[in-house]
Design a protein around this motif. Structure first.
Motif, PDB file in Angstrom:
ATOM      1  N   ARG A   1       1.711   5.363  12.726  1.00  0.00           N
ATOM      2  CA  ARG A   1       1.830   4.721  11.411  1.00  0.00           C
ATOM      3  C   ARG A   1       3.029   5.281  10.654  1.00  0.00           C
ATOM      4  NH1 ARG A   1       0.569   6.353   6.409  1.00  0.00           N
ATOM      5  NH2 ARG A   1      -0.542   8.194   7.093  1.00  0.00           N
TER       6      ARG A   1
ATOM      7  N   VAL B   1      22.312   4.478  -4.572  1.00  0.00           N
ATOM      8  CA  VAL B   1      21.460   4.486  -3.378  1.00  0.00           C
ATOM      9  C   VAL B   1      21.732   5.757  -2.567  1.00  0.00           C
ATOM     10  CG1 VAL B   1      21.046   3.356  -1.147  1.00  0.00           C
ATOM     11  CG2 VAL B   1      21.052   1.996  -3.232  1.00  0.00           C
TER      12      VAL B   1
ATOM     13  N   ASN C   1       2.869  14.990  -1.810  1.00  0.00           N
ATOM     14  CA  ASN C   1       3.770  14.008  -2.432  1.00  0.00           C
ATOM     15  C   ASN C   1       4.291  14.516  -3.779  1.00  0.00           C
ATOM     16  OD1 ASN C   1       2.844  12.535  -0.258  1.00  0.00           O
ATOM     17  ND2 ASN C   1       1.894  10.896  -1.459  1.00  0.00           N
TER      18      ASN C   1
ATOM     19  N   LYS D   1       3.958  -1.226   6.604  1.00  0.00           N
ATOM     20  CA  LYS D   1       4.704  -0.963   5.369  1.00  0.00           C
ATOM     21  C   LYS D   1       6.098  -0.435   5.701  1.00  0.00           C
ATOM     22  CE  LYS D   1       0.789   0.107   2.393  1.00  0.00           C
ATOM     23  NZ  LYS D   1      -0.412   0.086   3.263  1.00  0.00           N
TER      24      LYS D   1
ATOM     25  N   ASP E   1      19.010   8.415  -0.739  1.00  0.00           N
ATOM     26  CA  ASP E   1      19.171   9.386   0.351  1.00  0.00           C
ATOM     27  C   ASP E   1      18.777  10.774  -0.126  1.00  0.00           C
ATOM     28  OD1 ASP E   1      20.582   8.273   2.979  1.00  0.00           O
ATOM     29  OD2 ASP E   1      21.273   7.133   1.254  1.00  0.00           O
TER      30      ASP E   1
ATOM     31  N   HIS F   1       8.556   4.788   8.899  1.00  0.00           N
ATOM     32  CA  HIS F   1       9.828   5.465   8.646  1.00  0.00           C
ATOM     33  C   HIS F   1      10.967   4.685   9.315  1.00  0.00           C
ATOM     34  CE1 HIS F   1      11.840   9.728   8.362  1.00  0.00           C
ATOM     35  NE2 HIS F   1      12.654   8.769   7.985  1.00  0.00           N
TER      36      HIS F   1
ATOM     37  N   MET G   1       9.356   6.831  -4.340  1.00  0.00           N
ATOM     38  CA  MET G   1       9.494   6.946  -2.876  1.00  0.00           C
ATOM     39  C   MET G   1       8.567   8.000  -2.277  1.00  0.00           C
ATOM     40  SD  MET G   1      13.609   6.758  -2.277  1.00  0.00           S
ATOM     41  CE  MET G   1      13.535   7.076  -0.511  1.00  0.00           C
TER      42      MET G   1
ATOM     43  N   SER H   1      -3.669   9.910  -2.857  1.00  0.00           N
ATOM     44  CA  SER H   1      -2.992   9.862  -1.563  1.00  0.00           C
ATOM     45  C   SER H   1      -4.013  10.066  -0.448  1.00  0.00           C
ATOM     46  CB  SER H   1      -1.920  10.963  -1.522  1.00  0.00           C
ATOM     47  OG  SER H   1      -1.466  11.153  -0.213  1.00  0.00           O
TER      48      SER H   1
ATOM     49  N   LYS I   1       2.438  16.520   7.535  1.00  0.00           N
ATOM     50  CA  LYS I   1       3.077  16.734   6.236  1.00  0.00           C
ATOM     51  C   LYS I   1       3.013  18.226   5.921  1.00  0.00           C
ATOM     52  CE  LYS I   1       2.219  13.472   2.884  1.00  0.00           C
ATOM     53  NZ  LYS I   1       1.491  12.332   2.207  1.00  0.00           N
TER      54      LYS I   1
HETATM   55  N1  FAQ Z   1       6.602   2.891  -0.033  1.00  0.00           N
HETATM   56  O1  FAQ Z   1      -1.692   8.578   1.651  1.00  0.00           O
HETATM   57  P1  FAQ Z   1      -0.248   8.379   1.341  1.00  0.00           P
HETATM   58  C1  FAQ Z   1      15.227   6.471   3.831  1.00  0.00           C
HETATM   59  C2  FAQ Z   1       1.879   4.096   1.477  1.00  0.00           C
HETATM   60  S1  FAQ Z   1      13.837   6.658   4.729  1.00  0.00           S
HETATM   61  C3  FAQ Z   1       5.727   2.157   0.675  1.00  0.00           C
HETATM   62  O2  FAQ Z   1       0.403   9.375   0.463  1.00  0.00           O
HETATM   63  P2  FAQ Z   1       1.339   9.239   3.612  1.00  0.00           P
HETATM   64  C4  FAQ Z   1      16.571   6.572   4.507  1.00  0.00           C
HETATM   65  C5  FAQ Z   1       1.492   4.910   2.688  1.00  0.00           C
HETATM   66  O3  FAQ Z   1       2.200   4.458   3.833  1.00  0.00           O
HETATM   67  C6  FAQ Z   1      12.501   6.371   3.567  1.00  0.00           C
HETATM   68  N2  FAQ Z   1       4.519   2.615   1.024  1.00  0.00           N
HETATM   69  O4  FAQ Z   1       0.564   8.175   2.711  1.00  0.00           O
HETATM   70  C7  FAQ Z   1      17.489   5.614   3.918  1.00  0.00           C
HETATM   71  C8  FAQ Z   1       0.016   4.679   2.755  1.00  0.00           C
HETATM   72  O5  FAQ Z   1      -0.261   3.406   3.301  1.00  0.00           O
HETATM   73  P3  FAQ Z   1      -0.897   3.208   4.804  1.00  0.00           P
HETATM   74  C9  FAQ Z   1      11.237   6.366   4.271  1.00  0.00           C
HETATM   75  C10 FAQ Z   1       4.198   3.871   0.664  1.00  0.00           C
HETATM   76  O6  FAQ Z   1       1.829   8.523   4.813  1.00  0.00           O
HETATM   77  C11 FAQ Z   1      18.140   5.899   2.735  1.00  0.00           C
HETATM   78  C12 FAQ Z   1      -0.381   4.576   1.295  1.00  0.00           C
HETATM   79  O7  FAQ Z   1       0.800   4.262   0.578  1.00  0.00           O
HETATM   80  N3  FAQ Z   1      10.826   7.715   4.567  1.00  0.00           N
HETATM   81  O8  FAQ Z   1      15.060   6.250   2.701  1.00  0.00           O
HETATM   82  C13 FAQ Z   1       5.070   4.689  -0.057  1.00  0.00           C
HETATM   83  O9  FAQ Z   1       0.517  10.443   3.817  1.00  0.00           O
HETATM   84  C14 FAQ Z   1      19.026   4.994   2.179  1.00  0.00           C
HETATM   85  C15 FAQ Z   1      -0.996   5.859   0.769  1.00  0.00           C
HETATM   86  O10 FAQ Z   1      -0.047   6.929   0.678  1.00  0.00           O
HETATM   87  C16 FAQ Z   1       9.735   7.972   5.274  1.00  0.00           C
HETATM   88  O11 FAQ Z   1       9.070   7.074   5.720  1.00  0.00           O
HETATM   89  C17 FAQ Z   1       6.319   4.152  -0.410  1.00  0.00           C
HETATM   90  N4  FAQ Z   1       7.220   4.842  -1.120  1.00  0.00           N
HETATM   91  O12 FAQ Z   1       2.593   9.675   2.713  1.00  0.00           O
HETATM   92  C18 FAQ Z   1      17.732   4.406   4.547  1.00  0.00           C
HETATM   93  C19 FAQ Z   1       9.423   9.434   5.502  1.00  0.00           C
HETATM   94  N5  FAQ Z   1       4.464   5.873  -0.271  1.00  0.00           N
HETATM   95  O13 FAQ Z   1       0.193   3.608   5.756  1.00  0.00           O
HETATM   96  C20 FAQ Z   1      18.612   3.484   3.998  1.00  0.00           C
HETATM   97  C21 FAQ Z   1       8.203   9.658   6.334  1.00  0.00           C
HETATM   98  C22 FAQ Z   1       3.254   5.800   0.285  1.00  0.00           C
HETATM   99  O14 FAQ Z   1      -2.074   4.159   4.892  1.00  0.00           O
HETATM  100  C23 FAQ Z   1      19.270   3.782   2.802  1.00  0.00           C
HETATM  101  N6  FAQ Z   1       6.970   9.296   5.658  1.00  0.00           N
HETATM  102  N7  FAQ Z   1       3.077   4.591   0.831  1.00  0.00           N
HETATM  103  O15 FAQ Z   1      -1.245   1.778   4.892  1.00  0.00           O
HETATM  104  C24 FAQ Z   1       6.279  10.152   4.851  1.00  0.00           C
HETATM  105  O16 FAQ Z   1       6.675  11.278   4.610  1.00  0.00           O
HETATM  106  C25 FAQ Z   1       4.950   9.668   4.296  1.00  0.00           C
HETATM  107  O17 FAQ Z   1       4.550   8.553   5.049  1.00  0.00           O
HETATM  108  C26 FAQ Z   1       4.986   9.322   2.782  1.00  0.00           C
HETATM  109  C27 FAQ Z   1       3.613   8.755   2.388  1.00  0.00           C
HETATM  110  C28 FAQ Z   1       5.253  10.566   1.971  1.00  0.00           C
HETATM  111  C29 FAQ Z   1       6.040   8.257   2.495  1.00  0.00           C
END
Ligand code: FAQ
Length: 311
Positions: free
Chosen positions: A35, A123, A221, A105, A128, A40, A197, A205, A217
């Motif tokens: 997931r 951006v 958050n 998502k 970033d 990501h 973000m 969460s 993690k």
């Molecule tokens: N947007 O229980 P938590 C980038 C969802 S890369 C949408 O806290 P978790 C590079 C979450 O999935 C940016 N949905 O979840 C770049 C969960 O739903 P689910 C991406 C969000 O996973 C730059 C629900 O809410 N980075 O930017 C968001 O423990 C410039 C409950 O939340 C990553 O993906 C959100 N903001 O923590 C590219 C980093 N926040 O799946 C181009 C890796 C939460 O149960 C240009 N991911 N949700 O249906 C993570 O670190 C974690 O997944 C979090 C969320 C911290 C994002």
């Protein structure tokens, strides 16, 4: 009650030994990682779209080359992450289908439009910047292939962050009044979405507790959101700009910046698919796949022909 396999798995994690693809792991650990890594990866791929919007309108050749290089890096990150995800047994096409039909998502931030050239700076700087704060600790996440992927991704994103900030500094230091106003307008629009973000607040969460126990993690958050704010406000001040937050202030006692209430209704609306650009983004991805079908068919036909010739 943990079985012997699960106890051994948790001991490895407690001892900071990485979990590798061939190690036993609980189904829920595998699912959580698929997931998170797939979302990501989707974020990197969809994240190319808001910037792609400005490639043909970059103000100079140098800016255009930088932007193009950044967007190509994002494609690379996406593909790299899909590969890490495949080591868990997930199927890339299936996961991409989930993105296209709304089951998976991707980061909420990419559902906001990029309306002026300063947005390319913002951006890089804020988006970033937030991505790095979230991903630096993921270099120590418990799953080996994901942790190792993050090393290169973080290096490239540091470059993205600096080139973005440099765009804004140039506009603020050498720009006309209109260009300075453009920077402030861009910051006003991206400030709150960048803070979102990091995901919902800790008490909302649902995945955090288990993901922290498994060391997927490493920080909550809210902790990472605070870290981002603390490092970003001085940069905002150096630009000579302001945040659209009347409650933003430094707390001498804690050594941290305090900020106003995030509009969580907006966050959940965007995550549910109702942000300003959600439909446009998914439509762009779908049509890219459809319009590229003939290329994939031709490549397969060409490979088959070469194989016949060789045989
Ligand atoms: N947007 O229980 P938590 C980038 C969802 S890369 C949408 O806290 P978790 C590079 C979450 O999935 C940016 N949905 O979840 C770049 C969960 O739903 P689910 C991406 C969000 O996973 C730059 C629900 O809410 N980075 O930017 C968001 O423990 C410039 C409950 O939340 C990553 O993906 C959100 N903001 O923590 C590219 C980093 N926040 O799946 C181009 C890796 C939460 O149960 C240009 N991911 N949700 O249906 C993570 O670190 C974690 O997944 C979090 C969320 C911290 C994002």
């Amino acid at each position: 009650e943990m079985g012997p396999e699960e106890r051994q798995f948790q001991e490895r994690i407690n001892d900071e030994i990485k979990i590798e693809p061939k190690n036993w792991m609980p189904d829920a650990y595998r699912k959580t990682l698929i997931r998170q890594i797939s979302q990501h990866a989707h974020s990197e791929i969809v994240g190319m779209l808001p910037e792609g919007n400005w490639l043909t309108r970059a103000p100079t050749l140098k800016r255009k080359l930088q932007l193009m290089a950044k967007i190509q890096d994002e494609a690379g990150h996406g593909l790299y992450l899909y590969s890490a995800m495949e080591t868990l047994g997930a199927d890339r096409d299936e996961e991409i289908d989930k993105l296209h039909d709304g089951r998976a998502k991707y980061s909420s931030i990419f559902n906001y439009p990029t309306l002026n050239w300063a947005d390319m700076g913002t951006v890089g700087w804020l988006v970033d910047g937030a991505a790095i704060v979230n991903q630096v600790p993921l270099q120590r996440t418990s799953y080996g292939p994901y942790a190792r992927a993050m090393i290169r991704v973080c290096k490239e994103e540091s470059f993205h962050q600096r080139q973005g900030y440099q765009i804004l500094l140039t506009m603020m230091q050498e720009g006309t009044d209109d260009q300075k106003a453009m920077v402030q307008d861009s910051i006003n629009r991206f400030w709150w979405p960048a803070l979102m973000m990091f995901g919902p607040s800790d008490e909302n969460s649902p995945n955090s507790a288990q993901s922290m126990a498994w060391k997927i993690k490493r920080h909550s958050n809210d902790e990472l959101r605070q870290r981002f704010l603390d490092q970003t406000v001085p940069q905002l001040e150096l630009l000579g700009c302001t945040a659209p937050d009347p409650d933003l202030k430094y707390n001498e006692e804690t050594g941290h910046y305090e900020f106003g209430e995030i509009d969580w209704q907006e966050f959940f609306d965007v995550v549910k698919g109702n942000g300003p650009c959600n439909r446009e983004r998914i439509e762009a991805r779908r049509s890219a796949i459809d319009n590229g079908a003939w290329v994939r068919e031709a490549a397969v036909a060409h490979a088959a022909k070469r194989q016949r010739k060789a045989a």
